[in-house]
Write a protein that holds these residues in place. Structure first.
Motif, PDB file in Angstrom:
ATOM      1  N   GLN A  98     -87.181  -8.383 -82.880  1.00  0.00           N
ATOM      2  CA  GLN A  98     -87.573 -10.340 -83.627  1.00  0.00           C
ATOM      3  C   GLN A  98     -86.897 -10.618 -81.483  1.00  0.00           C
ATOM      4  N   CYS A  99     -86.436 -10.434 -81.088  1.00  0.00           N
ATOM      5  CA  CYS A  99     -85.637 -10.366 -80.065  1.00  0.00           C
ATOM      6  C   CYS A  99     -87.257  -9.958 -78.981  1.00  0.00           C
ATOM      7  N   LEU A 100     -87.071  -9.113 -79.000  1.00  0.00           N
ATOM      8  CA  LEU A 100     -88.281  -8.137 -77.452  1.00  0.00           C
ATOM      9  C   LEU A 100     -89.902  -8.283 -77.867  1.00  0.00           C
ATOM     10  N   LYS A 101     -89.501  -8.062 -79.080  1.00  0.00           N
ATOM     11  CA  LYS A 101     -91.222  -8.188 -79.724  1.00  0.00           C
ATOM     12  C   LYS A 101     -91.993  -9.390 -80.052  1.00  0.00           C
ATOM     13  N   LEU A 102     -90.989 -10.181 -81.226  1.00  0.00           N
ATOM     14  CA  LEU A 102     -91.705 -11.333 -81.375  1.00  0.00           C
ATOM     15  C   LEU A 102     -91.469 -12.952 -81.102  1.00  0.00           C
ATOM     16  N   TYR A 103     -90.025 -13.350 -80.710  1.00  0.00           N
ATOM     17  CA  TYR A 103     -89.474 -14.740 -80.188  1.00  0.00           C
ATOM     18  C   TYR A 103     -89.593 -14.832 -78.835  1.00  0.00           C
ATOM     19  N   PRO A 104     -90.338 -14.010 -77.943  1.00  0.00           N
ATOM     20  CA  PRO A 104     -90.898 -14.488 -76.571  1.00  0.00           C
ATOM     21  C   PRO A 104     -91.903 -14.931 -76.520  1.00  0.00           C
ATOM     22  N   VAL A 152     -84.881 -17.103 -73.637  1.00  0.00           N
ATOM     23  CA  VAL A 152     -85.616 -17.702 -74.598  1.00  0.00           C
ATOM     24  C   VAL A 152     -85.227 -18.950 -75.288  1.00  0.00           C
ATOM     25  N   THR A 153     -86.104 -20.075 -75.257  1.00  0.00           N
ATOM     26  CA  THR A 153     -85.566 -20.952 -75.983  1.00  0.00           C
ATOM     27  C   THR A 153     -86.234 -21.416 -77.603  1.00  0.00           C
ATOM     28  N   LEU A 154     -85.155 -21.563 -78.159  1.00  0.00           N
ATOM     29  CA  LEU A 154     -86.555 -21.743 -79.643  1.00  0.00           C
ATOM     30  C   LEU A 154     -86.148 -22.652 -80.681  1.00  0.00           C
ATOM     31  N   GLY A 155     -86.870 -23.392 -81.024  1.00  0.00           N
ATOM     32  CA  GLY A 155     -86.710 -24.551 -81.697  1.00  0.00           C
ATOM     33  C   GLY A 155     -86.733 -25.857 -81.071  1.00  0.00           C
ATOM     34  N   TYR A 156     -85.776 -26.132 -81.292  1.00  0.00           N
ATOM     35  CA  TYR A 156     -85.661 -28.192 -80.027  1.00  0.00           C
ATOM     36  C   TYR A 156     -85.462 -26.655 -78.538  1.00  0.00           C
ATOM     37  N   PRO A 174     -87.927 -19.636 -85.758  1.00  0.00           N
ATOM     38  CA  PRO A 174     -88.269 -18.683 -86.822  1.00  0.00           C
ATOM     39  C   PRO A 174     -87.169 -18.497 -88.120  1.00  0.00           C
ATOM     40  N   PRO A 175     -88.412 -18.571 -89.518  1.00  0.00           N
ATOM     41  CA  PRO A 175     -87.448 -19.210 -90.984  1.00  0.00           C
ATOM     42  C   PRO A 175     -86.827 -17.891 -90.873  1.00  0.00           C
ATOM     43  N   GLN A 196     -81.465 -25.446 -85.961  1.00  0.00           N
ATOM     44  CA  GLN A 196     -82.488 -26.138 -85.356  1.00  0.00           C
ATOM     45  C   GLN A 196     -82.898 -25.801 -83.512  1.00  0.00           C
ATOM     46  N   ALA A 197     -81.756 -24.949 -83.691  1.00  0.00           N
ATOM     47  CA  ALA A 197     -81.746 -24.286 -81.510  1.00  0.00           C
ATOM     48  C   ALA A 197     -81.464 -23.015 -81.344  1.00  0.00           C
ATOM     49  N   GLY A 198     -82.424 -22.359 -80.715  1.00  0.00           N
ATOM     50  CA  GLY A 198     -81.714 -21.250 -80.311  1.00  0.00           C
ATOM     51  C   GLY A 198     -81.811 -20.837 -78.791  1.00  0.00           C
TER      52      GLY A 198
END
Length: 367
Positions: A98-104, A152-156, A174-175, A196-198
């Motif tokens: 997920q960290c390499l393929k999806l979240y970016p 990579v930043t997620l959410g806020y 990401p749920p 809320q933030a990653g």
């Protein structure tokens, strides 16, 4: 012991001196580094809220039953909890993928967005997987886009320039990662935690994370969760002031750290990434395959052999760290702001996550 002497000295640059000591490539004296696999000294067993997470929910998140976790605290650091790899066999692979393929992927934000055209960063995985799969051991080979990924930043989305979050720079969190975080937080006594933030940091053997405090979240009553995957590292946990010498500890693949209460606003840093202490290319916990029998509602997905080969190649010289935060308290809102830089985007240079690289023209700011 050199590290112990530096720790005793204290003074204005106490944290920086120890950071530089462990940052050295030839610093072989690691006897002063806390190893939670052999607890003792300032390490003590910490109690978890076993009843707060059902075995089924733990399994759905890819975790062992909380009753089987081991958790530790450190004398002098109330609110700090260290959980050595509580993941079920094979489940770390899901989070690495997920960290390499999806979240970016867009609409999430990464460091490459700052100096590359949007169409160039749409599919980092697709552009990198063949290059990674063929990659040998030569340092002269050009790095793939995934290997150039630093954060990579997620959410806020965190603004590295203003050191703030904002309401107008937010994308869906990401749920699956939210569910994992909620179970870990509940097990540590923080029911109702909202992911809320990653911030995902991608390290190589020449990378480090400078001395800092995570204080930009508006609600400090909720914990900071940290997940580590891949190669090992040294983590430094200090005090409320830079003058306080930090405690050094190992972080290995699958380990989780929780910083809450007094420890939520302590200075910390990662001076060095280390090769897997087992002496193999990857930690043995990453060689384990995922069970074919996943529970109903599991957020864990099976990775194809092809995808895992790319991930494994990447992790042979890399480490991924995921930190999850709750930015706002229940019912809290962001204050009105003006002068936001491009809707909260980061500045061109990221001084938070550094590396020594010949390609860098500026001297890294190591604190």
């Amino acid at each position: 012991m050199a590290a112990a002497a530096l720790t005793r000295e204290g003074g204005e640059d106490a944290f920086r001196r120890l950071f530089r000591f462990y940052r050295q490539r030839d610093a072989l004296d690691l006897r002063g580094v806390v190893d939670f696999s052999v607890p003792g000294g300032q390490v003590f067993r910490s109690q978890l809220s076993v009843s707060s997470v059902s075995d089924q929910d733990a399994h759905r998140a890819g975790l062992q039953p909380v009753s089987q976790w081991k958790a530790y605290g450190l004398n002098g650091y109330p609110g700090f909890i260290f959980i050595p790899n509580p993941f079920l066999p094979g489940c770390q692979r899901h989070w690495v993928k997920q960290c390499l393929k999806l979240y970016p992927q867009k609409p999430n934000v990464c460091n490459l967005d700052l100096h590359m055209a949007p169409e160039k960063t749409v599919d980092l995985w697709g552009q990198s997987k063949e290059q990674l799969r063929r990659k040998g051991s030569s340092k002269r080979e050009p790095r793939s886009l995934l290997e150039k990924l630093r954060w990579v930043t997620l959410g806020y989305h965190y603004n590295w320039d203003t050191k703030k979050y904002s309401a107008n720079h937010h994308t869906p969190f990401p749920p699956d990662l939210a569910f994992l975080s909620e179970q870990v937080a509940a097990a540590c006594g923080f029911r109702g935690f909202q992911a809320q933030a990653g911030i995902l940091n991608y390290y190589h053997f020449d990378s480090s994370l400078g001395i800092h405090v995570d204080e930009s979240e508006l609600d400090h009553s909720r914990p900071l969760l940290s997940f580590s995957f891949g190669q090992s590292s040294i983590f430094l946990l200090g005090g409320l002031k830079r003058e306080e010498a930090p405690t050094a500890m190992f972080m290995h693949s699958g380990d989780i750290m929780v910083m809450s209460g007094f420890s939520r606003l302590l200075y910390h840093a990662v001076p060095r990434v280390l090769r897997n202490p087992e002496g193999t290319a990857l930690p043995s916990c990453l060689d384990q395959e995922l069970s074919s029998d996943l529970p109903v509602g599991s957020v864990i997905e099976h990775s194809s052999d092809e995808d895992w080969q790319v991930c494994a190649k990447y992790l042979q010289c890399s480490r991924i760290n995921v930190t999850i935060r709750q930015v706002l308290a229940e019912g809290q809102k962001f204050p009105e702001e003006s002068g936001m830089n491009r809707e909260g985007q980061a500045p061109f240079e990221d001084s938070h996550h550094q590396e020594n690289s010949r390609a860098k023209k500026h001297k890294p700011n190591t604190d």
